[in-house]
Design a protein around this motif. Structure first.
Motif, PDB file in Angstrom:
ATOM      1  N   SER A  53      -8.466  -0.473  10.646  1.00 36.35           N
ATOM      2  CA  SER A  53      -8.085  -1.199   9.431  1.00 36.35           C
ATOM      3  C   SER A  53      -6.924  -0.586   8.668  1.00 36.35           C
ATOM      4  O   SER A  53      -6.390  -1.212   7.754  1.00 36.35           O
ATOM      5  N   PHE A  54      -6.545   0.640   9.009  1.00 38.83           N
ATOM      6  CA  PHE A  54      -5.549   1.344   8.211  1.00 38.83           C
ATOM      7  C   PHE A  54      -4.342   1.782   9.026  1.00 38.83           C
ATOM      8  O   PHE A  54      -4.443   2.055  10.219  1.00 38.83           O
ATOM      9  N   LYS A  55      -3.208   1.898   8.328  1.00 37.88           N
ATOM     10  CA  LYS A  55      -1.987   2.398   8.949  1.00 37.88           C
ATOM     11  C   LYS A  55      -2.046   3.928   9.026  1.00 37.88           C
ATOM     12  O   LYS A  55      -2.829   4.567   8.333  1.00 37.88           O
ATOM     13  N   LYS A  56      -1.128   4.473   9.829  1.00 37.68           N
ATOM     14  CA  LYS A  56      -1.048   5.928   9.986  1.00 37.68           C
ATOM     15  C   LYS A  56      -0.845   6.616   8.634  1.00 37.68           C
ATOM     16  O   LYS A  56      -1.446   7.655   8.357  1.00 37.68           O
ATOM     17  N   GLU A  57       0.000   6.031   7.780  1.00 35.72           N
ATOM     18  CA  GLU A  57       0.276   6.640   6.469  1.00 35.72           C
ATOM     19  C   GLU A  57      -0.983   6.721   5.608  1.00 35.72           C
ATOM     20  O   GLU A  57      -1.181   7.684   4.867  1.00 35.72           O
ATOM     21  N   ASP A  58      -1.841   5.692   5.706  1.00 39.28           N
ATOM     22  CA  ASP A  58      -3.084   5.692   4.929  1.00 39.28           C
ATOM     23  C   ASP A  58      -4.031   6.780   5.433  1.00 39.28           C
ATOM     24  O   ASP A  58      -4.716   7.430   4.640  1.00 39.28           O
ATOM     25  N   LEU A  97     -15.007   6.933   4.654  1.00 39.51           N
ATOM     26  CA  LEU A  97     -15.872   5.779   4.382  1.00 39.51           C
ATOM     27  C   LEU A  97     -15.587   5.193   3.001  1.00 39.51           C
ATOM     28  O   LEU A  97     -15.677   3.979   2.804  1.00 39.51           O
ATOM     29  N   THR A  98     -15.225   6.059   2.051  1.00 33.76           N
ATOM     30  CA  THR A  98     -14.840   5.582   0.724  1.00 33.76           C
ATOM     31  C   THR A  98     -13.570   4.744   0.820  1.00 33.76           C
ATOM     32  O   THR A  98     -13.459   3.676   0.206  1.00 33.76           O
ATOM     33  N   TYR A  99     -12.609   5.210   1.612  1.00 32.41           N
ATOM     34  CA  TYR A  99     -11.379   4.433   1.843  1.00 32.41           C
ATOM     35  C   TYR A  99     -11.729   3.067   2.438  1.00 32.41           C
ATOM     36  O   TYR A  99     -11.178   2.052   2.036  1.00 32.41           O
ATOM     37  N   LYS A 100     -12.654   3.088   3.387  1.00 37.81           N
ATOM     38  CA  LYS A 100     -13.022   1.852   4.084  1.00 37.81           C
ATOM     39  C   LYS A 100     -13.665   0.856   3.122  1.00 37.81           C
ATOM     40  O   LYS A 100     -13.336  -0.334   3.115  1.00 37.81           O
ATOM     41  N   ARG A 101     -14.610   1.355   2.306  1.00 37.58           N
ATOM     42  CA  ARG A 101     -15.273   0.478   1.329  1.00 37.58           C
ATOM     43  C   ARG A 101     -14.274  -0.051   0.314  1.00 37.58           C
ATOM     44  O   ARG A 101     -14.296  -1.230  -0.041  1.00 37.58           O
ATOM     45  N   LYS A 102     -13.409   0.824  -0.141  1.00 38.94           N
ATOM     46  CA  LYS A 102     -12.418   0.438  -1.144  1.00 38.94           C
ATOM     47  C   LYS A 102     -11.502  -0.652  -0.599  1.00 38.94           C
ATOM     48  O   LYS A 102     -11.152  -1.600  -1.298  1.00 38.94           O
ATOM     49  N   ASN A 103     -11.138  -0.536   0.672  1.00 41.30           N
ATOM     50  CA  ASN A 103     -10.271  -1.530   1.300  1.00 41.30           C
ATOM     51  C   ASN A 103     -10.937  -2.900   1.349  1.00 41.30           C
ATOM     52  O   ASN A 103     -10.290  -3.931   1.216  1.00 41.30           O
ATOM     53  N   LEU A 105     -13.179  -3.986  -0.848  1.00 36.24           N
ATOM     54  CA  LEU A 105     -13.368  -4.516  -2.199  1.00 36.24           C
ATOM     55  C   LEU A 105     -12.074  -5.144  -2.724  1.00 36.24           C
ATOM     56  O   LEU A 105     -11.988  -6.343  -2.924  1.00 36.24           O
ATOM     57  N   GLU A 106     -11.064  -4.316  -2.952  1.00 34.74           N
ATOM     58  CA  GLU A 106      -9.774  -4.805  -3.436  1.00 34.74           C
ATOM     59  C   GLU A 106      -8.786  -3.662  -3.397  1.00 34.74           C
ATOM     60  O   GLU A 106      -9.161  -2.511  -3.335  1.00 34.74           O
ATOM     61  N   ASN A 107      -7.529  -3.997  -3.463  1.00 35.30           N
ATOM     62  CA  ASN A 107      -6.492  -2.980  -3.349  1.00 35.30           C
ATOM     63  C   ASN A 107      -5.933  -2.542  -4.699  1.00 35.30           C
ATOM     64  O   ASN A 107      -5.157  -1.610  -4.768  1.00 35.30           O
ATOM     65  N   VAL A 108      -6.328  -3.231  -5.770  1.00 40.53           N
ATOM     66  CA  VAL A 108      -5.753  -2.931  -7.079  1.00 40.53           C
ATOM     67  C   VAL A 108      -6.772  -2.247  -7.965  1.00 40.53           C
ATOM     68  O   VAL A 108      -7.913  -2.673  -8.066  1.00 40.53           O
ATOM     69  N   VAL A 109      -6.346  -1.180  -8.631  1.00 39.71           N
ATOM     70  CA  VAL A 109      -7.180  -0.515  -9.626  1.00 39.71           C
ATOM     71  C   VAL A 109      -6.594  -0.839 -10.991  1.00 39.71           C
ATOM     72  O   VAL A 109      -5.434  -0.547 -11.263  1.00 39.71           O
ATOM     73  N   TYR A 110      -7.391  -1.485 -11.851  1.00 41.52           N
ATOM     74  CA  TYR A 110      -6.921  -1.830 -13.178  1.00 41.52           C
ATOM     75  C   TYR A 110      -7.184  -0.677 -14.130  1.00 41.52           C
ATOM     76  O   TYR A 110      -8.312  -0.257 -14.336  1.00 41.52           O
ATOM     77  N   ILE A 111      -6.113  -0.180 -14.752  1.00 44.41           N
ATOM     78  CA  ILE A 111      -6.232   0.998 -15.595  1.00 44.41           C
ATOM     79  C   ILE A 111      -7.119   0.754 -16.811  1.00 44.41           C
ATOM     80  O   ILE A 111      -7.800   1.641 -17.290  1.00 44.41           O
ATOM     81  N   ASP A 112      -7.140  -0.511 -17.312  1.00 49.24           N
ATOM     82  CA  ASP A 112      -7.945  -0.773 -18.508  1.00 49.24           C
ATOM     83  C   ASP A 112      -9.434  -0.774 -18.211  1.00 49.24           C
ATOM     84  O   ASP A 112     -10.256  -0.448 -19.061  1.00 49.24           O
ATOM     85  N   VAL A 116     -14.956   2.477 -10.877  1.00 46.83           N
ATOM     86  CA  VAL A 116     -15.152   3.573  -9.940  1.00 46.83           C
ATOM     87  C   VAL A 116     -15.042   3.037  -8.520  1.00 46.83           C
ATOM     88  O   VAL A 116     -15.956   2.417  -8.003  1.00 46.83           O
ATOM     89  N   LYS A 117     -13.888   3.294  -7.882  1.00 51.87           N
ATOM     90  CA  LYS A 117     -13.679   2.835  -6.520  1.00 51.87           C
ATOM     91  C   LYS A 117     -13.715   3.990  -5.524  1.00 51.87           C
ATOM     92  O   LYS A 117     -13.914   3.793  -4.354  1.00 51.87           O
ATOM     93  N   ASP A 118     -13.438   5.200  -5.992  1.00 52.34           N
ATOM     94  CA  ASP A 118     -13.489   6.358  -5.115  1.00 52.34           C
ATOM     95  C   ASP A 118     -13.705   7.605  -5.957  1.00 52.34           C
ATOM     96  O   ASP A 118     -13.843   7.528  -7.166  1.00 52.34           O
ATOM     97  N   GLU A 119     -13.716   8.751  -5.303  1.00 59.75           N
ATOM     98  CA  GLU A 119     -14.028   9.986  -6.020  1.00 59.75           C
ATOM     99  C   GLU A 119     -12.962  10.356  -7.033  1.00 59.75           C
ATOM    100  O   GLU A 119     -13.262  10.935  -8.075  1.00 59.75           O
TER     101      GLU A 119
END
Length: 197
Positions: A53-58, A97-103, A105-112, A116-119
């Motif tokens: 599911s992820f690129k080399k950079e990820d 696995l956190t990266y996988k779950r986060k992917n 859910l959604e790719n955007v984290v809203y600052i407001d 909690v999407k990852d550690e």
């Protein structure tokens, strides 16, 4: 003596116990040794979990996060429960696995919302709740480039590879700036905690 900053890290040899102690003592040569010794091992496991599911950079970014977590969470390592390599592999597994779950859910984290999407998000919320004003003041004291890199990485979740392109810096240069920023914040909070106690 290992404290010689000009010593070639490739010539150093640490036993597992020495390496753990070095990291606990925040010895940067020990951290360099950790990177040289364990990056391939961490990458292999992260790749096995994320390659579909992820690129080399990820995946490389996941590896960087694991190495930083190893530095920051070293006090959680208990040698009576297993060896250091196993502990790092456990960190890698959970981070991947956190990266996988986060992917999923959604790719955007809203600052407001600061969901909690990852550690990193969890650490960020804890730090901000502990002493938001002190943290913001500390970040604002960084030089202009470091401040922007720090906010864009941890508050807007931009990838390290994208930041490197944007600022025309190497990945390791971005990693080092982020590392210094997090270390500075933790030191400031630690100093505040000592004053209170």
């Amino acid at each position: 003596m290992r404290s010689n900053i000009y010593e070639d890290v490739n010539k150093l040899e640490y036993s597992e116990t020495e390496l753990v102690e070095g990291i606990k003592n925040k010895d940067l040569l020990a951290y360099d040794y950790l990177i040289n010794k364990y990056t391939k091992t961490i990458y292999c496991l992260a790749y096995n979990i994320l390659h579909q599911s992820f690129k080399k950079e990820d995946i490389e970014e996941c590896v960087s996060d694991v190495l930083l977590d190893t530095w920051l969470k070293i006090d959680e390592f208990k040698d009576e429960k297993g060896n250091f390599r196993t502990w790092i592999l456990i960190l890698t597994k959970y981070k991947a696995l956190t990266y996988k779950r986060k992917n999923k859910l959604e790719n955007v984290v809203y600052i407001d919302k600061l969901e909690v999407k990852d550690e990193y998000e969890l650490e960020k919320q804890v730090v901000l709740r502990q002493d938001q004003e002190k943290v913001i003041d500390t970040i604002n004291s960084f030089n202009k480039i470091d401040r922007e890199i720090f906010f864009r990485r941890y508050f807007f979740n931009e990838k390290i590879s994208d930041l490197a392109k944007c600022f025309k810096l190497s990945r390791s240069a971005i990693d080092n700036r982020l590392f210094r920023g997090r270390k500075t914040i933790l030191e400031v909070l630690d100093d505040e905690g000592r004053k209170i106690n």
